[in-house]
Design a protein around this motif. Structure first.
Motif, PDB file in Angstrom:
ATOM      1  N   LEU A  63     -28.693  -9.194  -1.697  1.00 38.61           N
ATOM      2  CA  LEU A  63     -27.994  -7.931  -1.926  1.00 38.61           C
ATOM      3  C   LEU A  63     -26.486  -8.078  -1.693  1.00 38.61           C
ATOM      4  O   LEU A  63     -25.660  -7.538  -2.448  1.00 38.61           O
ATOM      5  CB  LEU A  63     -28.571  -6.849  -1.013  1.00 38.61           C
ATOM      6  CG  LEU A  63     -30.038  -6.444  -1.298  1.00 38.61           C
ATOM      7  CD1 LEU A  63     -30.512  -5.459  -0.235  1.00 38.61           C
ATOM      8  CD2 LEU A  63     -30.174  -5.836  -2.676  1.00 38.61           C
ATOM      9  N   ASN A  66     -24.826  -9.992  -4.652  1.00 37.71           N
ATOM     10  CA  ASN A  66     -24.620  -9.133  -5.825  1.00 37.71           C
ATOM     11  C   ASN A  66     -23.480  -8.134  -5.576  1.00 37.71           C
ATOM     12  O   ASN A  66     -22.673  -7.842  -6.482  1.00 37.71           O
ATOM     13  CB  ASN A  66     -25.903  -8.401  -6.175  1.00 37.71           C
ATOM     14  CG  ASN A  66     -26.987  -9.343  -6.666  1.00 37.71           C
ATOM     15  OD1 ASN A  66     -26.713 -10.477  -7.038  1.00 37.71           O
ATOM     16  ND2 ASN A  66     -28.241  -8.875  -6.668  1.00 37.71           N
ATOM     17  N   ASN A  99     -31.546 -11.351 -12.348  1.00 38.56           N
ATOM     18  CA  ASN A  99     -32.104 -10.541 -11.263  1.00 38.56           C
ATOM     19  C   ASN A  99     -33.024  -9.492 -11.868  1.00 38.56           C
ATOM     20  O   ASN A  99     -32.568  -8.414 -12.285  1.00 38.56           O
ATOM     21  CB  ASN A  99     -30.996  -9.850 -10.456  1.00 38.56           C
ATOM     22  CG  ASN A  99     -30.135 -10.847  -9.705  1.00 38.56           C
ATOM     23  OD1 ASN A  99     -30.411 -11.205  -8.575  1.00 38.56           O
ATOM     24  ND2 ASN A  99     -29.052 -11.309 -10.357  1.00 38.56           N
ATOM     25  N   GLY A 101     -34.926  -7.479 -10.482  1.00 41.07           N
ATOM     26  CA  GLY A 101     -34.900  -6.231  -9.720  1.00 41.07           C
ATOM     27  C   GLY A 101     -33.720  -5.355 -10.043  1.00 41.07           C
ATOM     28  O   GLY A 101     -33.687  -4.179  -9.656  1.00 41.07           O
ATOM     29  N   LEU A 102     -32.700  -5.877 -10.726  1.00 41.11           N
ATOM     30  CA  LEU A 102     -31.512  -5.107 -11.101  1.00 41.11           C
ATOM     31  C   LEU A 102     -31.728  -4.565 -12.504  1.00 41.11           C
ATOM     32  O   LEU A 102     -31.791  -5.314 -13.480  1.00 41.11           O
ATOM     33  CB  LEU A 102     -30.270  -6.016 -11.058  1.00 41.11           C
ATOM     34  CG  LEU A 102     -28.929  -5.354 -11.338  1.00 41.11           C
ATOM     35  CD1 LEU A 102     -28.624  -4.248 -10.332  1.00 41.11           C
ATOM     36  CD2 LEU A 102     -27.806  -6.412 -11.311  1.00 41.11           C
ATOM     37  N   TYR A 151     -24.602   2.485  -0.573  1.00 41.05           N
ATOM     38  CA  TYR A 151     -25.905   2.637  -1.223  1.00 41.05           C
ATOM     39  C   TYR A 151     -26.349   4.083  -1.140  1.00 41.05           C
ATOM     40  O   TYR A 151     -26.109   4.772  -0.135  1.00 41.05           O
ATOM     41  CB  TYR A 151     -26.959   1.753  -0.561  1.00 41.05           C
ATOM     42  CG  TYR A 151     -26.814   0.280  -0.874  1.00 41.05           C
ATOM     43  CD1 TYR A 151     -27.435  -0.263  -1.984  1.00 41.05           C
ATOM     44  CD2 TYR A 151     -26.055  -0.538  -0.065  1.00 41.05           C
ATOM     45  CE1 TYR A 151     -27.313  -1.619  -2.277  1.00 41.05           C
ATOM     46  CE2 TYR A 151     -25.913  -1.894  -0.352  1.00 41.05           C
ATOM     47  CZ  TYR A 151     -26.549  -2.431  -1.457  1.00 41.05           C
ATOM     48  OH  TYR A 151     -26.416  -3.756  -1.749  1.00 41.05           O
ATOM     49  N   TRP A 162     -32.814   2.461  -6.282  1.00 40.10           N
ATOM     50  CA  TRP A 162     -31.766   2.379  -5.239  1.00 40.10           C
ATOM     51  C   TRP A 162     -30.472   2.033  -5.947  1.00 40.10           C
ATOM     52  O   TRP A 162     -30.422   1.068  -6.727  1.00 40.10           O
ATOM     53  CB  TRP A 162     -32.159   1.297  -4.241  1.00 40.10           C
ATOM     54  CG  TRP A 162     -31.496   1.406  -2.893  1.00 40.10           C
ATOM     55  CD1 TRP A 162     -31.047   2.522  -2.284  1.00 40.10           C
ATOM     56  CD2 TRP A 162     -31.236   0.329  -1.997  1.00 40.10           C
ATOM     57  NE1 TRP A 162     -30.525   2.258  -1.058  1.00 40.10           N
ATOM     58  CE2 TRP A 162     -30.634   0.885  -0.852  1.00 40.10           C
ATOM     59  CE3 TRP A 162     -31.453  -1.039  -2.033  1.00 40.10           C
ATOM     60  CZ2 TRP A 162     -30.242   0.129   0.240  1.00 40.10           C
ATOM     61  CZ3 TRP A 162     -31.066  -1.787  -0.955  1.00 40.10           C
ATOM     62  CH2 TRP A 162     -30.466  -1.231   0.179  1.00 40.10           C
ATOM     63  N   ALA A 180     -24.746  -0.012  -9.720  1.00 35.59           N
ATOM     64  CA  ALA A 180     -25.803  -1.016  -9.895  1.00 35.59           C
ATOM     65  C   ALA A 180     -27.134  -0.394  -9.454  1.00 35.59           C
ATOM     66  O   ALA A 180     -27.290  -0.011  -8.285  1.00 35.59           O
ATOM     67  CB  ALA A 180     -25.527  -2.276  -9.086  1.00 35.59           C
ATOM     68  N   TYR A 182     -31.077  -0.607  -8.693  1.00 38.42           N
ATOM     69  CA  TYR A 182     -32.141  -1.553  -8.316  1.00 38.42           C
ATOM     70  C   TYR A 182     -33.503  -0.854  -8.404  1.00 38.42           C
ATOM     71  O   TYR A 182     -33.636   0.318  -8.023  1.00 38.42           O
ATOM     72  CB  TYR A 182     -31.957  -2.050  -6.882  1.00 38.42           C
ATOM     73  CG  TYR A 182     -30.824  -3.047  -6.716  1.00 38.42           C
ATOM     74  CD1 TYR A 182     -31.029  -4.387  -6.992  1.00 38.42           C
ATOM     75  CD2 TYR A 182     -29.569  -2.639  -6.277  1.00 38.42           C
ATOM     76  CE1 TYR A 182     -30.003  -5.303  -6.826  1.00 38.42           C
ATOM     77  CE2 TYR A 182     -28.544  -3.541  -6.104  1.00 38.42           C
ATOM     78  CZ  TYR A 182     -28.762  -4.884  -6.385  1.00 38.42           C
ATOM     79  OH  TYR A 182     -27.759  -5.787  -6.210  1.00 38.42           O
ATOM     80  N   ASP A 183     -34.493  -1.582  -8.927  1.00 38.42           N
ATOM     81  CA  ASP A 183     -35.900  -1.176  -8.843  1.00 38.42           C
ATOM     82  C   ASP A 183     -36.494  -1.914  -7.633  1.00 38.42           C
ATOM     83  O   ASP A 183     -36.611  -3.146  -7.632  1.00 38.42           O
ATOM     84  CB  ASP A 183     -36.659  -1.561 -10.119  1.00 38.42           C
ATOM     85  CG  ASP A 183     -38.088  -1.029 -10.121  1.00 38.42           C
ATOM     86  OD1 ASP A 183     -38.655  -0.809  -9.031  1.00 38.42           O
ATOM     87  OD2 ASP A 183     -38.647  -0.856 -11.218  1.00 38.42           O
ATOM     88  N   LEU A 184     -36.831  -1.142  -6.570  1.00 44.84           N
ATOM     89  CA  LEU A 184     -37.266  -1.780  -5.328  1.00 44.84           C
ATOM     90  C   LEU A 184     -38.576  -2.545  -5.495  1.00 44.84           C
ATOM     91  O   LEU A 184     -38.789  -3.577  -4.828  1.00 44.84           O
ATOM     92  CB  LEU A 184     -37.412  -0.722  -4.235  1.00 44.84           C
ATOM     93  CG  LEU A 184     -36.091  -0.052  -3.814  1.00 44.84           C
ATOM     94  CD1 LEU A 184     -36.338   0.976  -2.731  1.00 44.84           C
ATOM     95  CD2 LEU A 184     -35.089  -1.090  -3.324  1.00 44.84           C
ATOM     96  N   LEU A 187     -37.605  -5.751  -7.025  1.00 43.24           N
ATOM     97  CA  LEU A 187     -36.810  -6.521  -6.083  1.00 43.24           C
ATOM     98  C   LEU A 187     -37.686  -7.247  -5.070  1.00 43.24           C
ATOM     99  O   LEU A 187     -37.453  -8.427  -4.746  1.00 43.24           O
ATOM    100  CB  LEU A 187     -35.818  -5.589  -5.363  1.00 43.24           C
ATOM    101  CG  LEU A 187     -34.861  -6.277  -4.374  1.00 43.24           C
ATOM    102  CD1 LEU A 187     -33.988  -7.286  -5.090  1.00 43.24           C
ATOM    103  CD2 LEU A 187     -34.003  -5.224  -3.667  1.00 43.24           C
TER     104      LEU A 187
END
Length: 638
Positions: A63, A66, A99, A101-102, A151, A162, A180, A182-184, A187
């Motif tokens: 994290l 990024n 990534n 998760g991004l 965040y 997130w 940015a 994020y899909d937890l 991730l």
């Protein structure tokens, strides 16, 4: 049994010592097992601490990396231009590709409007939160107020999302923001390796201990071994809970195991006690057996039969009674049993045979059985009984039966002699006619040699036919030794049918043969069984003739049936039936005016000597049926 053994059995302290030693051994084994378990738990705890620390650092570094990359790239788009934005979007696309998760990277102006981003779209995809979402707006305010990335709280929109907000600031102040998303779920799938999932149950929770990812399942029990890891920044409110998988090794299980070991120790002590009592009882039984040896010897010595006991291994004679000593003399080479020709029987089985004593020329029936001797060893018990008189009587009876059979065949000769004479008259007359024809053709000038040769050939055929009739008569009345062989029942019927053909023609009765198995075979003396078939079919013909009425199509019928391991032959007639079934098979009982009363008695003797049975029964629809059953042959037909 040695002298020390009873002393050992009567004493109690050796058994208590053995029980105590066994219990101590179980206690030491249990203690060592517990220490090994504790050591394994400590090693597992150390490994868990290292694994969790590695995961926490890996996620935070990912994290942070990024975040720094987006922060550095954001400084390059001030002031914004098409070329600068294109370069930023290209880098962002590479970052999103590397990534999973991004989900997206968006660039907003200072008014919060989207300038562009990755992925490119006209309408914002449904899996992405709207730019004006209150949680995103709060994160924008926090980031620009503090002047550093911030965040948002988790946005639950299908999947837990997130958002990282990176402010774009220059010397003139606020210029915009970089978002940015994020899909937890993705991730965690990206950063948590497979071996970590096999070892631990993971749950991502918020500050209210609400499970965010994975969404299926339940939170681990707080009473279990639970580790809480920080996720993201300190003020994110997210935590990663990890608990090792249950391996079935718990203190409760060990407690049950200890109880089981204790119960096992008590069981062993009880079994030792039972063994002690059993050995005492066995000692008493052996003592009683030892005291009864002399009684056993006295009983065997008083028997009238010749009794001997020999060893299984080498045939050495262990015991024999007085009767055995009086009858048999031992060989000068040494001790040996009487009958070495019998193989040792199996347990609880016996073998018996009749043997000839060459010294006395007498026959003995010897029965051999494997049994347990007084010393506990397995021996062979032989009981010899003199059966010389019985064998002589059996031989005499067999010779008498053979004589009766031969007499019956001779007595039957007169009854069908006229039929044989009629049969012989035909081929002899034909020979005379063909001879006259040949002589006539030879007297011609020139002689007809072809017709002469044909007449001579036919004379030879008729002479052969006459010879077959004479041979059938001779084989029927000839006295001969018993010869057992495998025969087909259908073949056995040919000779009797040929002999009875003149009688059947004279009585105008047809003998029908019905068989469910053309290949039914039996082991027998062919001549004796042919005589049985001849007598039964002749009686059937005479019964039909004595009734006086015109015979029908089923006047005399022979049925052959094979049923598993036996063959049944039935001769059925439409005569007047059986007058006195109880006396039917008695010798010298007859219902004929000129009969001897030996036919059926001899037939029954022949059938029983072949291991079969002969009986009579009423024929459905009138008449009688005489049937006999013999064992089927085990030899298959070629």
């Amino acid at each position: 049994m040695p002298t020390t053994a009873p002393l050992f059995l009567r004493s109690r302290w050796p058994w208590w010592v053995a029980s105590l030693a066994l219990t101590l051994g179980l206690f030491v084994s249990t203690t060592l097992g517990w220490l090994w378990y504790v050591d394994q738990r400590e090693a597992q705890a150390r490994r868990s601490a290292l694994d969790l620390l590695w995961l926490e650092q890996t996620v935070q570094q990912k994290l942070l990396l990024n975040e720094r990359m987006l922060g550095n790239w954001s400084h390059d788009i001030v002031p914004p231009s098409d070329a600068v934005l294109a370069e930023f979007f290209s880098r962002s696309a590479t970052l999103v590709k590397d990534n999973p998760g991004l989900l997206a990277v968006d660039v907003l102006d200072k008014d919060g409007k989207r300038i562009g981003g990755v992925p490119q779209y006209r309408e914002r995809p449904t899996q992405l939160p709207p730019v004006n979402d209150p949680l995103i707006a709060a994160a924008l305010t926090t980031a620009h107020t503090l002047g550093k990335p911030a965040y948002s709280h988790v946005i639950e929109q299908g999947a837990p999302l997130w958002v990282l907000v990176v402010p774009i600031v220059d010397d003139a102040g606020h210029q915009g923001s970089v978002l940015a998303v994020y899909d937890l779920d993705r991730l965690l799938e990206q950063e948590v390796p497979w071996w970590f999932v096999q070892r631990y149950d993971l749950s991502l929770v918020d500050r209210n201990n609400k499970r965010l990812s994975p969404r299926d399942g339940v939170l681990p029990d707080a009473s279990s071994e639970l580790h809480k890891l920080s996720f993201g920044t300190d003020d994110s409110g997210l935590a990663l809970w990890a608990s090792p998988h249950a391996h079935g090794q718990s203190q409760a299980l060990l407690a049950w195991l200890s109880l089981a070991v204790l119960a096992f120790a008590l069981l062993i002590m009880w079994l030792l006690r039972v063994l002690y009592r059993w050995l005492r009882e066995r000692q008493a039984a052996q003592q009683a057996l030892s005291e009864s040896r002399e009684q056993l010897y006295a009983v065997l010595a008083g028997l009238e039969a010749a009794v001997s006991v020999s060893a299984v291994s080498d045939g050495r004679l262990l015991f024999r009674n007085r009767h055995h000593e009086a009858l048999f003399t031992l060989q000068p080479e040494g001790d040996c049993c009487l009958v070495q020709w019998l193989n040792p029987p199996l347990d609880a089985q016996s073998r018996s045979a009749e043997v000839l004593d060459l010294a006395s020329t007498r026959w003995y029936h010897v029965e051999r059985r494997a049994t347990q001797w007084v010393d506990g060893s397995t021996v062979l018990l032989d009981i010899a009984t003199d059966v010389t008189v019985q064998r002589e009587a059996s031989n005499t009876a067999r010779e008498r039966d053979e004589l009766l059979q031969h007499t019956a065949r001779l007595a039957s000769l007169a009854e069908f002699a006229s039929g044989i004479a009629h049969e012989l008259n035909q081929p002899l007359a034909a020979i005379a006619n063909y001879s006259a024809v040949a002589d006539s053709h030879l007297s011609n000038d020139p002689p007809h040699l072809g017709k002469v040769a044909d007449a001579v050939t036919r004379m030879g055929e008729e002479a052969h036919r006459a010879g077959q009739i004479i041979q059938s008569l001779r084989s029927f009345i000839q006295k001969r030794a018993v010869e057992m062989r495998t025969c087909c029942v259908m073949d056995l019927l040919k000779e009797p049918l040929a002999l009875l053909e003149p009688l059947a023609q004279r009585l105008q009765v047809q003998i029908k043969v019905q068989s469910s198995s053309e290949l039914a075979r039996i082991d027998c003396d062919a001549v004796m069984i042919e005589q049985v078939l001849f007598n039964l079919m002749r009686n059937a013909l005479e019964a039909v003739a004595g009734r006086g009425a015109a015979p029908g199509q089923d006047a005399v019928t022979v049925h052959i049936a094979e049923d598993g391991d036996s063959v049944t032959v039935c001769v059925a007639d439409r005569g007047s039936g059986i007058a006195d079934p109880a006396r039917l098979f008695q010798a010298f009982y007859t219902t004929k005016s000129e009969g001897m009363g030996l036919g059926l008695a001899i037939c029954r003797t022949v059938v029983e000597s072949h291991g079969g049975r002969l009986w009579a029964e009423p024929n459905p629809g009138g008449g009688a049926r005489l049937c006999f059953r013999l064992p089927a042959s085990v030899v298959m037909a070629a």
